[in-house]
Design a protein around this motif. Structure first.
Motif, mmCIF file in Angstrom:
data_model
loop_
_atom_site.group_PDB
_atom_site.id
_atom_site.type_symbol
_atom_site.label_atom_id
_atom_site.label_comp_id
_atom_site.label_asym_id
_atom_site.label_seq_id
_atom_site.Cartn_x
_atom_site.Cartn_y
_atom_site.Cartn_z
ATOM 1 N N PHE A 340 0.966 -0.969 -0.171
ATOM 2 C CA PHE A 340 -0.122 0.046 -0.037
ATOM 3 C C PHE A 340 0.789 0.700 -0.203
ATOM 4 O O PHE A 340 1.288 1.935 0.734
ATOM 5 N N PRO A 341 0.771 2.037 -1.086
ATOM 6 C CA PRO A 341 1.522 3.505 -0.931
ATOM 7 C C PRO A 341 1.340 3.793 -0.170
ATOM 8 O O PRO A 341 0.263 4.295 0.518
ATOM 9 N N THR A 342 2.219 5.018 0.642
ATOM 10 C CA THR A 342 1.548 6.000 1.549
ATOM 11 C C THR A 342 0.939 6.774 1.009
ATOM 12 O O THR A 342 -0.172 7.220 2.102
ATOM 13 N N ASN A 343 0.671 7.867 -0.359
ATOM 14 C CA ASN A 343 -0.814 8.738 -0.658
ATOM 15 C C ASN A 343 -1.642 7.529 -0.853
ATOM 16 O O ASN A 343 -2.277 8.343 -1.478
ATOM 17 N N LYS A 345 -4.964 6.269 -0.564
ATOM 18 C CA LYS A 345 -6.535 6.429 -0.326
ATOM 19 C C LYS A 345 -6.983 5.294 1.488
ATOM 20 O O LYS A 345 -6.509 3.685 0.597
ATOM 21 N N LYS A 346 -7.050 5.828 2.002
ATOM 22 C CA LYS A 346 -8.042 4.317 2.799
ATOM 23 C C LYS A 346 -8.682 3.702 2.483
ATOM 24 O O LYS A 346 -9.931 3.192 1.791
ATOM 25 N N LEU A 347 -8.706 1.823 2.888
ATOM 26 C CA LEU A 347 -10.065 1.389 2.211
ATOM 27 C C LEU A 347 -11.015 0.899 3.150
ATOM 28 O O LEU A 347 -11.135 1.530 4.397
ATOM 29 N N ARG A 348 -11.802 1.631 2.390
ATOM 30 C CA ARG A 348 -13.540 1.669 2.728
ATOM 31 C C ARG A 348 -13.739 0.375 2.954
ATOM 32 O O ARG A 348 -14.634 -0.209 2.256
ATOM 33 N N ILE A 349 -14.099 -0.322 4.758
ATOM 34 C CA ILE A 349 -14.517 -1.831 4.844
ATOM 35 C C ILE A 349 -15.930 -1.474 5.841
ATOM 36 O O ILE A 349 -16.140 -0.312 6.634
ATOM 37 N N SER A 394 -3.838 1.312 5.353
ATOM 38 C CA SER A 394 -4.701 1.764 6.111
ATOM 39 C C SER A 394 -5.893 1.450 5.784
ATOM 40 O O SER A 394 -6.905 1.869 4.809
ATOM 41 N N TYR A 395 -7.153 1.795 6.554
ATOM 42 C CA TYR A 395 -8.262 1.671 6.207
ATOM 43 C C TYR A 395 -9.557 2.532 7.243
ATOM 44 O O TYR A 395 -9.054 2.523 8.428
ATOM 45 N N GLU A 396 -10.890 2.340 7.251
ATOM 46 C CA GLU A 396 -11.519 2.921 8.136
ATOM 47 C C GLU A 396 -12.493 2.274 7.939
ATOM 48 O O GLU A 396 -13.158 1.580 7.080
ATOM 49 N N ASP A 424 -14.278 -1.711 -0.117
ATOM 50 C CA ASP A 424 -13.453 -2.374 -0.613
ATOM 51 C C ASP A 424 -13.007 -3.543 0.536
ATOM 52 O O ASP A 424 -11.420 -4.606 -0.020
ATOM 53 N N GLY A 425 -13.628 -4.017 1.115
ATOM 54 C CA GLY A 425 -14.369 -5.291 1.922
ATOM 55 C C GLY A 425 -15.315 -5.268 2.935
ATOM 56 O O GLY A 425 -15.994 -4.207 2.936
ATOM 57 N N ALA A 426 -15.648 -5.949 3.177
ATOM 58 C CA ALA A 426 -16.975 -5.812 4.574
ATOM 59 C C ALA A 426 -15.739 -6.728 5.654
ATOM 60 O O ALA A 426 -15.442 -8.065 5.762
ATOM 61 N N VAL A 427 -16.241 -6.357 6.938
ATOM 62 C CA VAL A 427 -16.171 -6.969 8.412
ATOM 63 C C VAL A 427 -16.782 -7.205 9.470
ATOM 64 O O VAL A 427 -17.820 -6.098 9.619
ATOM 65 N N GLY A 428 -17.372 -8.437 9.960
ATOM 66 C CA GLY A 428 -18.192 -8.006 10.560
ATOM 67 C C GLY A 428 -18.043 -9.994 11.429
ATOM 68 O O GLY A 428 -17.885 -10.880 10.039
#
Length: 788
Positions: A340-343, A345-349, A394-396, A424-428
């Motif tokens: 994941f490059p430093t610049n 965007k955050k993954l939308r989880i 990086s994620y949110e 970008d993913g699903a958690v739960g």
């Protein structure tokens, strides 16, 4: 542009066009029989590139190619080859020959913003040297990057210069391989003598073999008319687009084409034999480019794969791996191919919004900032996994909810939004299901698996007038009764041979005495001594069996009458369907579809959102709009049982389900890395600590799973005892018959002798009598043997 023109020209004039440098597979689309490729086309090296990618388990690549016919020709073959090993091409980078350095730099910066770090370069050396110089300038030749060049660059590295080699330090290359031969050594010697240091490259070798093949073919058709037919063609001006109307049609062209297609000899580049109008490549050399030149790290051979060496013994025992490689950044550690490059965007989880079972996922909002706060068991597991990843991600968390804070939809809809790219993913607490795996890739499960029914329990103390029959199964009762009858029959046989009084009894008396004797052993009340030695042995064994059987019966009956047991109101899910009771399931869960597949009446299905709602439905029962059973995953049921384990029980069977898993888009390289970290987490103590944090109550609740049937003694528990009785009785019977047979052969006993001796003794007693004190003497010599 030259090749199609010449191929079309040769096709119209029927003159074979022989090329040793046109390698683009796109030329095959012209389908001209007069086009002969005395070289390998670029598609032949695709399998070698695929083998390298597969060997290091990289999941995504980006091809960088020249924006012309040469560069585009290999792309369809790369796509097909990577699809076979489930490798995704995230992006295609086309670089024109007319690009300025700034344009190339802009394209490379675009690649840097992508997570993929594996690049396949297919272009000629002049453009390739510019590309790698700029890549080194912007920092793309550092640690973590992977560069693989095709033979378009690898075969012509001598023309690139030392500075280009410095910029390409750590690059892998697929190079055309020619086996050493006397012909090649002789040609190299002549070449050095004439041209000095200039390298004899692969194209020169192919040109030499092509000229040789043409000379051999010309000699073969030397007697054929070599002239041209001046007949004007109808399409020459229109198709060729030049004033070539004066060209005729070769009379020797078809013969020459046939001779070329059949010529075969050992050339400097290997066996020269045209198949389908071109040479076939069977071996490629894998090189590692360093500042001072190239280093061979392996080979690729058709039908074998990657090899460290082409020696026969090493081919047989090869591990299908390459020699150690120096990667960009001057490191020997294999790049992961994904960062994941430093610049970036955050993954939308996405996380589900739940009204209950908040131990797994709970979404709240900060009172001051109104920012969503996500907690729970699943969230802690995911956070721990991401902290252990070898690279920063990086994620949110984005709650899957409506603007008014309500659940936005089912879990299937949330997973489908990941497929559509909304998240970008699903958690739960998302269960891994086959139908969901068509849209997303799941990491390994991190929770217990299975779906079960839970029902209320009742007092299991046995009651009723026939309770004394329940300790033993029906089969065991029948076998025991049959054993008594069998023992009675065996006693009859033994006593009939030994007891004279028994023979004189009536048949009714015999039957009553024998079976009374047999059944009285049950209470050890047999008082009448047996006359037969064999009977006594059999009774001893039989009493031992009865002792074990009666003690077991007594213990089981005592347990049924006195021990307090909690047993489920329903013992099997088939009973639920037959009884027509209401069944509960969790709102939005896949269990609703499972219940419909089990032919459960939809009108009898009730929903709940939390353990408290489930408990309330159980209290109301089906008669008052409640439920008498619930169908849910083991993880939820264990949470419910932690609070009410003394009142409910899990019944069989347990249905298959793969547990909870994290969902990501198809082909995401994150899946494999996260799965490895989940394995590390579940095998250690960290997972237990997380479970204790959210499910501490489960420690104080025993497992309340029950079986389908009450505990009873069955015939399998006593098979060995009954078998012992049977075997002993048969052995005693055989011994009795053998003893009887032996005595008859000795002449001491005959079937009629005992009766005759007894009658004679009685007559003697009557004749002499017993008068007064006179004692009658009877000779009993003849009775000794029989008495014994």
């Amino acid at each position: 542009m030259e090749a199609p023109f010449l191929i079309n020209l040769g096709n119209q004039t029927k003159v074979p066009i022989i090329s040793f440098s046109a390698t683009s597979p796109l030329l095959d689309s012209l389908r001209s029989p007069y086009f002969i490729r005395a070289t390998h086309d670029d598609s032949s090296q695709v399998h070698a590139i695929r083998a390298i990618i597969e060997s290091f388990r990289w999941r995504e690549v980006v091809p960088i190619y020249a924006d012309n016919e040469f560069g585009e020709g290999i792309l369809p073959y790369l796509v097909d080859a990577f699809q076979e090993i489930n490798v995704r091409i995230r992006y295609r980078s086309a670089i024109s020959l007319h690009f300025s350095d700034d344009q190339i730099k802009k394209e490379l910066y675009k690649l840097m913003t992508m997570p993929t770090r594996v690049f396949i370069v297919h272009m000629l050396p002049d453009l390739g040297s510019r590309l790698f110089a700029i890549a080194n300038e912007v920092g793309m030749m550092n640690k973590g990057y992977v560069w693989i060049v095709t033979n378009g660059i690898a075969d012509l590295m001598s023309v690139m210069g030392e500075s280009s080699l410095e910029n390409m330090h750590g690059v892998l290359g697929v190079k055309t391989y020619f086996a050493g031969s006397k012909e090649l050594m002789y040609l190299e010697a002549r070449w050095r003598k004439r041209f000095g240091r200039e390298e004899l490259n692969n194209f020169a070798c192919w040109a030499y073999d092509a000229a040789t093949a043409l000379a051999l073919s010309i000699e073969e058709i030397s007697n054929v008319n070599m002239r041209f037919n001046k007949t004007k063609t109808n399409t020459s001006r229109e198709d060729i687009g030049t004033d070539l109307d004066d060209l005729g049609v070769s009379l020797s062209g078809p013969k020459l084409l046939q001779a070329l297609s059949t010529v075969s000899f050992k050339g400097v580049a290997g066996r020269f034999q045209l198949k389908t109008g071109k040479l076939e490549a069977k071996t490629f050399k894998i090189i590692n480019i360093e500042e001072t030149g190239e280093r061979t790290v392996g080979f690729w051979k058709s039908k074998v794969g990657l090899l460290k060496s082409l020696q026969v013994d090493q081919i047989l025992y090869s591990s299908r791996r390459l020699r150690p490689i120096i990667w960009p950044g001057d490191t020997i550690f294999v790049p992961k191919g994904w960062e994941f490059p430093t610049n970036a965007k955050k993954l939308r989880i996405a996380v589900p919004k739940k009204d209950g079972f908040n131990n797994f996922v709970k979404v709240t909002k900060d009172e001051n900032t109104n920012v969503p706060i996500v907690t729970g068991f699943c969230i802690d597991v995911f956070d721990m996994v991401m902290r252990q990843m070898p690279y920063a991600v990086s994620y949110e968390y984005i709650p899957f909810e409506t603007p008014d804070g309500k659940p936005r939809g089912s879990y299937d809809e949330m997973v489908h939004n990941v497929f559509l790219g909304v998240f970008d993913g699903a958690v739960g607490d998302t269960t891994i299901l086959a139908n969901r795996s068509h849209y997303v890739d799941f990491a390994l499960p991190y929770s217990e698996t299975g779906v079960v029914f839970v029902v209320p329990v009742k007092d299991g103390k046995e009651k009723g007038e026939w309770v004394f029959l329940k300790p033993l199964t029906m089969e065991l009762w029948l076998i025991t009764a049959a054993s008594f009858i069998y023992i009675g029959i065996m006693v009859w046989i033994f006593e009939f041979q030994a007891d004279e009084d028994f023979k004189k009894q009536r048949i009714i008396d015999k039957i009553s005495n024998v079976f009374y004797f047999s059944f009285s052993t049950l209470f050890f009340a047999h008082r009448r001594p047996s006359e037969s030695f064999f009977t006594r042995v059999l009774v001893v064994v039989w009493c031992f069996v009865l002792l074990i059987l009666t003690q077991s019966y007594t213990a089981t009956l005592t347990s049924m009458l006195t021990v307090q047991e909690l047993r489920p109101t329903v013992r099997h899910m088939d009973d639920l369907r037959k009884s027509g009771v209401n069944i509960g399931y969790q709102t939005g869960s896949f269990t609703f579809e499972r219940l419909k597949q089990m032919r459960c009446d939809e009108s009898r299905l009730k929903t709940y959102n939390s353990p408290e709602e489930m408990r309330e439905l159980f209290l109301n029962k089906s008669s008052n709009g409640g439920i008498d059973a619930a169908f849910d995953e083991v993880a939820y049921i264990k949470l419910f049982m932690a609070k009410y384990c003394s009142e409910y029980s899990i019944i069989e069977p347990t249905f298959k389900a793969d547990g909870f898993g994290f969902a990501f888009p198809l082909g995401s390289p994150l899946v494999s890395d996260i799965s490895r970290q989940i394995l590390n987490l579940t095998e250690g103590e960290t997972m237990r600590a997380i479970e204790n944090k959210w499910f501490l109550g489960e420690k104080h609740c025993l497992d309340s799973t029950t079986s389908d049937t009450p505990i009873q003694l069955d015939h399998h528990s006593f098979e060995a005892l009954f078998l012992i009785v049977f075997v002993v009785s048969i052995i005693l019977l055989l011994l009795m018959l053998a003893s009887r047979r032996y005595q008859e052969r000795q002449g001491k006993v005959s079937p009629n002798k005992p009766n005759d001796q007894a009658n004679a003794a009685q007559e003697e007693v009557h004749e002499e009598g017993n008068v007064g004190d006179h004692i009658v003497e009877v000779d009993t010599t003849d009775f000794k043997d029989y008495a014994l």
